[in-house]
Enzyme design. Sequence first.
Site, PDB file in Angstrom:
ATOM      1  CG  ASN A   9      -3.302  -0.191   6.555  1.00  0.00           C
ATOM      2  OD1 ASN A   9      -3.567  -0.192   7.760  1.00  0.00           O
ATOM      3  ND2 ASN A   9      -3.976   0.525   5.663  1.00  0.00           N
ATOM      4  CE  LYS A  11      -6.869  -1.263   4.540  1.00  0.00           C
ATOM      5  NZ  LYS A  11      -7.682  -1.238   3.340  1.00  0.00           N
ATOM      6  CG  HIS A  93      -5.683   4.360   3.971  1.00  0.00           C
ATOM      7  ND1 HIS A  93      -6.976   4.036   3.626  1.00  0.00           N
ATOM      8  CD2 HIS A  93      -4.916   3.318   3.559  1.00  0.00           C
ATOM      9  CE1 HIS A  93      -6.975   2.844   3.039  1.00  0.00           C
ATOM     10  NE2 HIS A  93      -5.734   2.396   2.996  1.00  0.00           N
ATOM     11  CD  GLU A  95      -9.695   1.626   4.200  1.00  0.00           C
ATOM     12  OE1 GLU A  95      -9.092   1.463   5.276  1.00  0.00           O
ATOM     13  OE2 GLU A  95      -9.670   0.780   3.279  1.00  0.00           O
ATOM     14  CD  GLU A 165      -3.068   2.318  -0.300  1.00  0.00           C
ATOM     15  OE1 GLU A 165      -2.672   1.167  -0.081  1.00  0.00           O
ATOM     16  OE2 GLU A 165      -3.814   2.935   0.471  1.00  0.00           O
ATOM     17  N   GLY A 171      -9.079  -3.421  -1.388  1.00  0.00           N
ATOM     18  CA  GLY A 171      -9.960  -4.409  -0.774  1.00  0.00           C
ATOM     19  C   GLY A 171     -10.966  -5.013  -1.735  1.00  0.00           C
ATOM     20  CB  SER A 210      -6.219  -5.922  -4.731  1.00  0.00           C
ATOM     21  OG  SER A 210      -7.507  -5.557  -4.239  1.00  0.00           O
TER      22      SER A 210
HETATM   23  P1  PGA Z   1      -5.816  -4.002   0.254  1.00  0.00           P
HETATM   24  O1  PGA Z   1      -5.632  -2.615   1.054  1.00  0.00           O
HETATM   25  O2  PGA Z   1      -4.426  -4.567   0.052  1.00  0.00           O
HETATM   26  O3  PGA Z   1      -6.669  -4.842   1.148  1.00  0.00           O
HETATM   27  O4  PGA Z   1      -6.467  -3.673  -1.044  1.00  0.00           O
HETATM   28  C1  PGA Z   1      -4.587  -1.734   0.765  1.00  0.00           C
HETATM   29  C2  PGA Z   1      -4.679  -0.514   1.630  1.00  0.00           C
HETATM   30  O5  PGA Z   1      -5.787  -0.025   1.866  1.00  0.00           O
HETATM   31  O6  PGA Z   1      -3.658   0.023   2.113  1.00  0.00           O
END
Ligand code: PGA
Length: 248
Positions: A9, A11, A93, A95, A165, A171, A210
């Site tokens: 992903n 983003k 997601h 976000e 998640e 992140g 992560s």
């Molecule tokens: P990350 O993001 O691997 O940077 O923690 C995962 C995600 O938001 O899908």
Amino acid sequence: MRKTIVAGNWKLNGESSLCNAFVDAAQSFDSRATEVLICPPAVWMMLLAEGLASSSWQVGGQNIASDKSGAFTGEISASMLQAAGATYCIVGHSERREIFGESSAVVAQKVRIAIEQNLTPIVCVGENLACREAGSAEAFVETQLLESLKGIDSDKLRNVVIAYEPIWAIGTGVTASTEQAQAMHAHIRSVLSQSIDVDGELISLLYGGSVKPSNAKELLAQNDIDGALVGGASLNVEDFLAIVEAAG
Ligand code: PGA
């Protein structure tokens, strides 16, 4: 048999040069049982889909509109993504939920539209840190899952992918421990079977938060973890390939 899936992903990151780097990597990659998928910003979808067409890798959207068409400035529909080459779409997601205020009811509407357009939805669920620390993570994720799949026929849910998640792991560099991730995945699988009337044993459950080359193997070795949704590490070809390798 459940599919093993590693999805990147990107983003709000990545230029055409990143698309080209992944296209090159995919050509020299032996196809294997793991399904590999990149979810780029929508403007790169066609470029990436065309480049990856001769490989086994696929492309997916990061989000879709909750309506099929109409006066919704800035939105992209499921059918547009599909026409651009997408086979999957991330839906709900954290976000999108947190920053853009998407409710689980909206997520359910998007899941329905994705299925109608033959896009496989990757439905994201996950608790925040306060919820985890209060000991209510399982109850929260269960409610979020049920609401995000509400009203969708159980025969259609057979093709849905779920991504767990935990928000506190996205992140941040902090990954859920393998025990925490495995326990939540087992819980999600039993909720699918017991409360939604879909055989949870058949649904691929991805872990995200992560994921990196150093922890992917251990996470992916857990019984109920069928793949990974990878953010930051999917922006680096070598790291992403290492995670795909770890999936076997
Ligand atoms: P990350 O993001 O691997 O940077 O923690 C995962 C995600 O938001 O899908």
